[in-house]
Write a protein that holds these residues in place. Sequence first.
Motif, PDB file in Angstrom:
ATOM      1  N   TYR A 109       1.843   4.261   1.563  1.00 11.12           N
ATOM      2  CA  TYR A 109       1.095   3.832   2.749  1.00 11.12           C
ATOM      3  C   TYR A 109       1.699   4.435   4.005  1.00 11.12           C
ATOM      4  CZ  TYR A 109      -1.211   0.886   6.209  1.00 11.12           C
ATOM      5  OH  TYR A 109      -1.936   0.451   7.289  1.00 11.12           O
ATOM      6  N   ALA A 110       3.025   4.433   4.080  1.00 14.66           N
ATOM      7  CA  ALA A 110       3.699   4.997   5.257  1.00 14.66           C
ATOM      8  C   ALA A 110       3.336   6.470   5.420  1.00 14.66           C
ATOM      9  CB  ALA A 110       5.212   4.828   5.127  1.00 14.66           C
ATOM     10  N   ARG A 111       3.413   7.217   4.345  1.00 16.43           N
ATOM     11  CA  ARG A 111       3.115   8.650   4.420  1.00 16.43           C
ATOM     12  C   ARG A 111       1.654   8.893   4.783  1.00 16.43           C
ATOM     13  NH1 ARG A 111       6.600  10.157  -1.034  1.00 16.43           N
ATOM     14  NH2 ARG A 111       8.625  10.421   0.016  1.00 16.43           N
ATOM     15  N   ALA A 112       0.759   8.100   4.215  1.00 12.34           N
ATOM     16  CA  ALA A 112      -0.676   8.289   4.474  1.00 12.34           C
ATOM     17  C   ALA A 112      -1.056   7.920   5.902  1.00 12.34           C
ATOM     18  CB  ALA A 112      -1.496   7.459   3.490  1.00 12.34           C
ATOM     19  N   ASN A 113      -0.237   7.089   6.553  1.00 14.26           N
ATOM     20  CA  ASN A 113      -0.583   6.599   7.883  1.00 14.26           C
ATOM     21  C   ASN A 113       0.378   7.082   8.972  1.00 14.26           C
ATOM     22  OD1 ASN A 113      -2.918   4.417   7.646  1.00 14.26           O
ATOM     23  ND2 ASN A 113      -1.625   4.268   5.821  1.00 14.26           N
ATOM     24  N   GLN A 146      12.519   3.601  22.469  1.00 10.13           N
ATOM     25  CA  GLN A 146      11.365   3.254  21.658  1.00 10.13           C
ATOM     26  C   GLN A 146      11.109   4.347  20.623  1.00 10.13           C
ATOM     27  OE1 GLN A 146       8.823   2.411  25.328  1.00 10.13           O
ATOM     28  NE2 GLN A 146       7.930   0.963  23.869  1.00 10.13           N
ATOM     29  N   ASN A 147      10.513   3.944  19.530  1.00  9.77           N
ATOM     30  CA  ASN A 147      10.159   4.878  18.469  1.00  9.77           C
ATOM     31  C   ASN A 147       8.656   4.873  18.223  1.00  9.77           C
ATOM     32  OD1 ASN A 147      12.764   5.744  17.864  1.00  9.77           O
ATOM     33  ND2 ASN A 147      13.096   4.145  16.326  1.00  9.77           N
ATOM     34  N   SER A 148       8.136   6.036  17.853  1.00  8.55           N
ATOM     35  CA  SER A 148       6.792   6.103  17.301  1.00  8.55           C
ATOM     36  C   SER A 148       6.794   5.294  15.994  1.00  8.55           C
ATOM     37  CB  SER A 148       6.412   7.556  17.051  1.00  8.55           C
ATOM     38  OG  SER A 148       7.362   8.164  16.195  1.00  8.55           O
ATOM     39  N   PRO A 149       5.629   4.986  15.407  1.00  7.74           N
ATOM     40  CA  PRO A 149       5.604   4.109  14.224  1.00  7.74           C
ATOM     41  C   PRO A 149       6.595   4.530  13.142  1.00  7.74           C
ATOM     42  CG  PRO A 149       3.391   4.428  15.013  1.00  7.74           C
ATOM     43  CD  PRO A 149       4.265   5.334  15.855  1.00  7.74           C
ATOM     44  N   THR A 150       7.474   3.615  12.806  1.00  9.06           N
ATOM     45  CA  THR A 150       8.611   3.902  11.925  1.00  9.06           C
ATOM     46  C   THR A 150       9.050   2.639  11.207  1.00  9.06           C
ATOM     47  OG1 THR A 150       9.443   5.486  13.581  1.00  9.06           O
ATOM     48  CG2 THR A 150      10.968   4.839  11.844  1.00  9.06           C
ATOM     49  N   PHE A 193       7.262  -6.714  21.581  1.00  8.35           N
ATOM     50  CA  PHE A 193       6.472  -7.000  22.777  1.00  8.35           C
ATOM     51  C   PHE A 193       4.982  -7.053  22.442  1.00  8.35           C
ATOM     52  CE2 PHE A 193       4.090  -6.016  26.600  1.00  8.35           C
ATOM     53  CZ  PHE A 193       4.642  -6.915  27.503  1.00  8.35           C
ATOM     54  N   SER A 194       4.454  -5.989  21.894  1.00  5.78           N
ATOM     55  CA  SER A 194       3.041  -5.967  21.470  1.00  5.78           C
ATOM     56  C   SER A 194       2.928  -5.171  20.172  1.00  5.78           C
ATOM     57  CB  SER A 194       2.150  -5.362  22.558  1.00  5.78           C
ATOM     58  OG  SER A 194       2.621  -4.071  22.929  1.00  5.78           O
ATOM     59  N   THR A 195       3.842  -5.409  19.276  1.00  6.79           N
ATOM     60  CA  THR A 195       3.890  -4.700  17.997  1.00  6.79           C
ATOM     61  C   THR A 195       2.647  -5.007  17.160  1.00  6.79           C
ATOM     62  OG1 THR A 195       6.297  -4.626  17.921  1.00  6.79           O
ATOM     63  CG2 THR A 195       5.152  -4.558  15.813  1.00  6.79           C
ATOM     64  N   ASN A 196       2.177  -4.010  16.434  1.00 13.97           N
ATOM     65  CA  ASN A 196       1.056  -4.178  15.513  1.00 13.97           C
ATOM     66  C   ASN A 196       1.551  -4.936  14.278  1.00 13.97           C
ATOM     67  OD1 ASN A 196      -0.973  -3.877  13.556  1.00 13.97           O
ATOM     68  ND2 ASN A 196      -1.608  -1.893  14.366  1.00 13.97           N
ATOM     69  N   VAL A 197       1.385  -6.253  14.303  1.00 16.59           N
ATOM     70  CA  VAL A 197       1.928  -7.101  13.238  1.00 16.59           C
ATOM     71  C   VAL A 197       1.226  -6.820  11.910  1.00 16.59           C
ATOM     72  CG1 VAL A 197       2.295  -9.486  12.476  1.00 16.59           C
ATOM     73  CG2 VAL A 197       2.654  -8.863  14.877  1.00 16.59           C
ATOM     74  N   TYR A 198      -0.067  -6.512  11.950  1.00 14.56           N
ATOM     75  CA  TYR A 198      -0.776  -6.174  10.708  1.00 14.56           C
ATOM     76  C   TYR A 198      -0.115  -4.972  10.035  1.00 14.56           C
ATOM     77  CZ  TYR A 198      -4.147  -4.124   7.528  1.00 14.56           C
ATOM     78  OH  TYR A 198      -4.720  -3.566   6.413  1.00 14.56           O
ATOM     79  N   GLU A 199       0.148  -3.937  10.824  1.00 11.33           N
ATOM     80  CA  GLU A 199       0.755  -2.727  10.257  1.00 11.33           C
ATOM     81  C   GLU A 199       2.163  -3.026   9.741  1.00 11.33           C
ATOM     82  OE1 GLU A 199      -0.495   1.572  10.271  1.00 11.33           O
ATOM     83  OE2 GLU A 199      -1.264  -0.400   9.835  1.00 11.33           O
ATOM     84  N   MET A 200       2.888  -3.865  10.471  1.00 11.90           N
ATOM     85  CA  MET A 200       4.224  -4.258  10.039  1.00 11.90           C
ATOM     86  C   MET A 200       4.184  -4.918   8.659  1.00 11.90           C
ATOM     87  SD  MET A 200       6.688  -7.259  11.593  1.00 11.90           S
ATOM     88  CE  MET A 200       6.445  -6.752  13.270  1.00 11.90           C
ATOM     89  N   GLU A 201       3.277  -5.873   8.518  1.00 14.28           N
ATOM     90  CA  GLU A 201       3.189  -6.592   7.248  1.00 14.28           C
ATOM     91  C   GLU A 201       2.650  -5.705   6.134  1.00 14.28           C
ATOM     92  OE1 GLU A 201       0.782  -9.940   8.245  1.00 14.28           O
ATOM     93  OE2 GLU A 201       2.481 -11.095   9.053  1.00 14.28           O
ATOM     94  N   ARG A 202       1.831  -4.712   6.508  1.00 13.11           N
ATOM     95  CA  ARG A 202       1.245  -3.841   5.490  1.00 13.11           C
ATOM     96  C   ARG A 202       2.261  -2.861   4.918  1.00 13.11           C
ATOM     97  NH1 ARG A 202       0.085  -1.554   1.928  1.00 13.11           N
ATOM     98  NH2 ARG A 202      -1.882  -0.666   1.169  1.00 13.11           N
ATOM     99  N   VAL A 203       3.113  -2.304   5.776  1.00 15.18           N
ATOM    100  CA  VAL A 203       4.019  -1.253   5.310  1.00 15.18           C
ATOM    101  C   VAL A 203       5.323  -1.806   4.740  1.00 15.18           C
ATOM    102  CG1 VAL A 203       5.243  -0.830   7.499  1.00 15.18           C
ATOM    103  CG2 VAL A 203       4.848   1.069   5.890  1.00 15.18           C
ATOM    104  N   LEU A 204       5.714  -3.002   5.172  1.00 14.74           N
ATOM    105  CA  LEU A 204       6.915  -3.621   4.609  1.00 14.74           C
ATOM    106  C   LEU A 204       6.538  -4.411   3.367  1.00 14.74           C
ATOM    107  CD1 LEU A 204       8.712  -4.952   7.833  1.00 14.74           C
ATOM    108  CD2 LEU A 204       9.182  -2.841   6.560  1.00 14.74           C
TER     109      LEU A 204
END
Length: 318
Positions: free
Chosen positions: A55-59, A34-38, A147-158
């Motif tokens: 956004y990635a750098r700020a978060n 597993q990885n930390s947010p990446t 499994f329980s990924t933060n989909v909001y964050e996924m859509e925000r950073v991609l």
Amino acid sequence: MKYLKLTTTDPYYNLAVEEYLLARTREDVFMLWQNSPTVVIGKNQNAYAEVDIDYARANGIDICRRITGGGAVYHDMGNINYSYISSSDRSLDYEYFSRPIISALSSMGIKCSLGGRNDILVGEKKISGNAQHSSNGRVLHHGTLLFSTNVYEMERVLKTDREKLEHNGVRSHKSRVANLSELLPDKMTVNEFVDTLEIMIKNFFNAEEMLFEENDEVIALFEKNKNPDWILSSKKHLIDFTLKQKKRYPCGSVYAQVTLERDIIKKITLSGDFFTLAPIEELEQKLAGKSRTDFGDVNVSDYIVGMTNDELKDLITN
């Protein structure tokens, strides 16, 4: 078959271990990690086109480049990664390498199948994306398990489908995604899921635990993975791209076509039903060479009536 579970969540290190095992071992290895947010982009992708880097750098979201192709993916602690490293001659056989995961999920009550180019789907919803790399008779197949990924964050950073881009790199394909935690008939935590998956994988392969010791080669690969020259690249086709975007603001509709090198505006063309105080061509010339997030001493409202610098930045960055 050997089984290895990595305990570090450092994405640069985990990718280094994976690459080392591909190059320096001859036995088959199955690995969970597993990885930390990446955000992990594919080998042939343009980071500036795929990732909202600011956004990635700020978060606190790391950005990595992997050695396999395919599209950008988001990792966090609600996602589990798996790697299947083998001397098999089944390169590009995604069905073969996905069998252990599909079998395990089926045993947990989730009916899934390989779909599209390289995804595992439950119905039409994507729960896993996969990629491969072949080298010296060895195959690296790896994938995600949401499994329980933060989909909001996924859509925000991609940036996929948030900007209309044309460039020479490979674009990621947007899919409808689902978290396994929402689909499992028996509820469990992410740690319980990993433990269950580990048991099933070991049984599937009759695998033995692998002891892994850090070495200088792994550290060298770790340093390579952290190097901005590798992540962001200096290859022209991986840093240049063209953005086309149209939005409506209080000043009217504004359409921008921008050619960028990294975040630097090489050329910009603006059109729309707005009113101007000075020739729009002068504004376009002044913006050339500026960062798309910092126009310096250029004042957009001197040219487009009622439009602010922040609004134009919004147009060409979001």
